[in-house]
Design a protein around this motif. Structure first.
Motif: not given
Length: 265
Positions: A41-51, A187-198
């Motif tokens: 997997y490629l993991f990037r902050f606040d981006q969908p995980a890429q298999l 990249a400086e944020n502490q919370l990914e957008s999914a957590f903020v939105g939900a």
């Protein structure tokens, strides 16, 4: 090193930068380590995980892998470790997981987590290599073994550890050939957008507590993470439950997963 070993390493070097890397990594390990599934997997902050390599061998439904890539990865200890600059190298899932992770909604949800078997709540032993690329970007190559085959043995772990320099170097070189992401301000944020939105109804502090709860931290672990008292954590938890009109961790998990399912990719 015998001639077959040299050929396998040569094939690994050749595969760097190509879709064949995951297959070559598995070929390198096949003779000495027993595993049922693998994934890169490629993991990037606040981006969908890429298999990048699907070594699940048809044992994980496509919908589960999709749900994981859409947002389930946010609760995966390997993703969390990667984003928090945990030291790279070989790590067992159990070494990275928070204290209440294995009883969390994510860990026992076979429709969200590729490393949970078809038997509800049955864990699969997972071990993986973390290689940091640019800021808040990492590659993770992991191996999984079904519960009926037992955990990775100490001999297998020692062999995987011995190969860490080679596998980490191959992954790092592979990462250099992937498209580079700009160093966005997110990249400086502490919370990914999914957590903020939900969790939009919550204060920033409550969102962060909710995020840690979802990732499998107990009240005591959250208190240590945030350097606050356990009593303060309980107050935050009580208040966030009230604001979200829920009364349990399972409801918090369902609310978050429901949000992920409705969010366009």
């Amino acid at each position: 090193m015998n001639s077959q070993d040299a050929l396998t390493v040569a094939q690994l070097i050749t595969a760097v930068g190509s879709p064949d890397l995951g297959h070559s990594l598995c070929a390198l390990l096949d003779d000495a380590v027993s595993f049922d599934m693998s994934g890169l997997y490629l993991f990037r902050f606040d981006q969908p995980a890429q298999l990048l390599y699907n070594g699940y061998k048809g044992q994980v439904a496509a919908r589960t892998l999709d749900a994981y890539s859409r947002g389930g990865y946010l609760l995966d200890p390997f993703y969390v470790a990667s984003m928090n600059r945990h030291p790279g190298g070989l790590w067992r899932m159990s070494e990275l997981a928070p204290d209440s992770f294995f009883s969390s909604g994510f860990a026992i949800c076979p429709d969200l987590h590729p490393c949970v078997s078809s038997t509800h709540g049955t864990q699969i032993d997972e071990i993986g290599y973390i290689v940091h690329l640019q800021k808040r970007t990492a590659l993770v190559f992991s191996l999984m073994k079904a519960q009926e085959h037992g955990p990775f043995s100490s001999i297998e772990v020692a062999h995987l550890q011995l190969l860490t320099p080679l596998i980490s170097a191959a992954l790092e070189l592979h990462g250099r050939q992937l498209p580079r992401e700009a160093d966005h301000s997110y990249a400086e944020n502490q919370l990914e957008s999914a957590f903020v939105g939900a969790l939009s109804q919550l204060t920033e502090a409550q969102r962060y507590v909710a995020k840690l709860l979802l990732q499998g931290h107990s009240n005591a672990s959250i208190a240590r993470q945030l350097d606050i008292s356990e009593g303060t954590v309980k107050v935050h938890k009580h208040n966030l439950y009230q604001r979200l009109e829920i009364s349990s961790h399972s409801e918090l998990f369902r609310l978050f997963i429901s949000y992920i399912a409705q969010t366009p990719r």
